[in-house]
Design a protein around this motif. Structure first.
Motif, short mmCIF file in Angstrom:
data_model
loop_
_atom_site.label_atom_id
_atom_site.label_comp_id
_atom_site.label_asym_id
_atom_site.label_seq_id
_atom_site.Cartn_x
_atom_site.Cartn_y
_atom_site.Cartn_z
N UNK A 18 -3.67 5.73 -0.88
CA UNK A 18 -3.48 6.22 -2.25
C UNK A 18 -3.54 5.09 -3.27
N UNK A 19 -2.98 3.93 -2.92
CA UNK A 19 -3.04 2.78 -3.83
C UNK A 19 -2.83 1.49 -3.04
N UNK A 20 -3.35 0.41 -3.60
CA UNK A 20 -3.18 -0.91 -3.02
C UNK A 20 -2.96 -1.87 -4.18
N UNK A 21 -1.88 -2.64 -4.09
CA UNK A 21 -1.56 -3.63 -5.11
C UNK A 21 -1.35 -4.97 -4.44
N UNK A 31 -10.10 -1.99 2.48
CA UNK A 31 -8.83 -1.29 2.67
C UNK A 31 -8.68 -0.15 1.66
N UNK A 32 -9.05 -0.42 0.40
CA UNK A 32 -8.93 0.61 -0.65
C UNK A 32 -9.79 1.83 -0.34
N UNK A 78 0.81 -1.20 0.00
CA UNK A 78 0.00 0.00 0.00
C UNK A 78 0.85 1.25 0.00
N UNK A 79 0.34 2.28 -0.66
CA UNK A 79 0.90 3.63 -0.58
C UNK A 79 -0.16 4.46 0.13
N UNK A 103 4.76 4.02 2.56
CA UNK A 103 4.40 2.70 2.05
C UNK A 103 4.45 1.66 3.16
N UNK A 104 3.70 0.60 2.96
CA UNK A 104 3.72 -0.52 3.89
C UNK A 104 3.25 -1.76 3.15
N UNK A 105 3.51 -2.91 3.74
CA UNK A 105 3.04 -4.16 3.18
C UNK A 105 2.46 -4.99 4.30
#
Length: 82
Positions: free
Chosen positions: A64-67, A57-58, A14-15, A44-46
């Motif tokens: 800002x973003x989740x991948x 979560x999104x 995630x950002x 950022x984190x994971x």
């Protein structure tokens, strides 16, 4: 290889808003994220989360973003060029 079930934990990256990092990370944890790594200076984190919790979560303010974390496997250095 089969797809994970909707509740099986998956890796995410995630950002988030770096100015609100601690606040956003706390909200993510409350929403079900298990944090495995944090980089507050970068925002950022994971972590891991049940796949069906990803939309939640999104939607958190400050995300800002989740991948999805998708590991990449490289061939050994001594393998022929492909």
């Amino acid at each position: 290889m089969s797809e994970p079930s909707q509740t099986e934990p998956v890796g995410v990256i995630l950002a988030v808003d770096p100015d609100r990092f601690a606040e956003v990370v706390d909200a993510l944890r409350q929403a079900g994220l298990t944090v495995t790594s944090e980089q507050p200076a970068l925002g950022t984190l994971s972590g891991t989360v049940a796949q069906d919790r990803i939309p939640t979560l999104k939607a958190i303010d400050g995300v800002d973003s989740l991948d999805r974390d998708r590991p990449t496997h490289l061939p050994p250095p001594d393998s022929p060029i492909q």
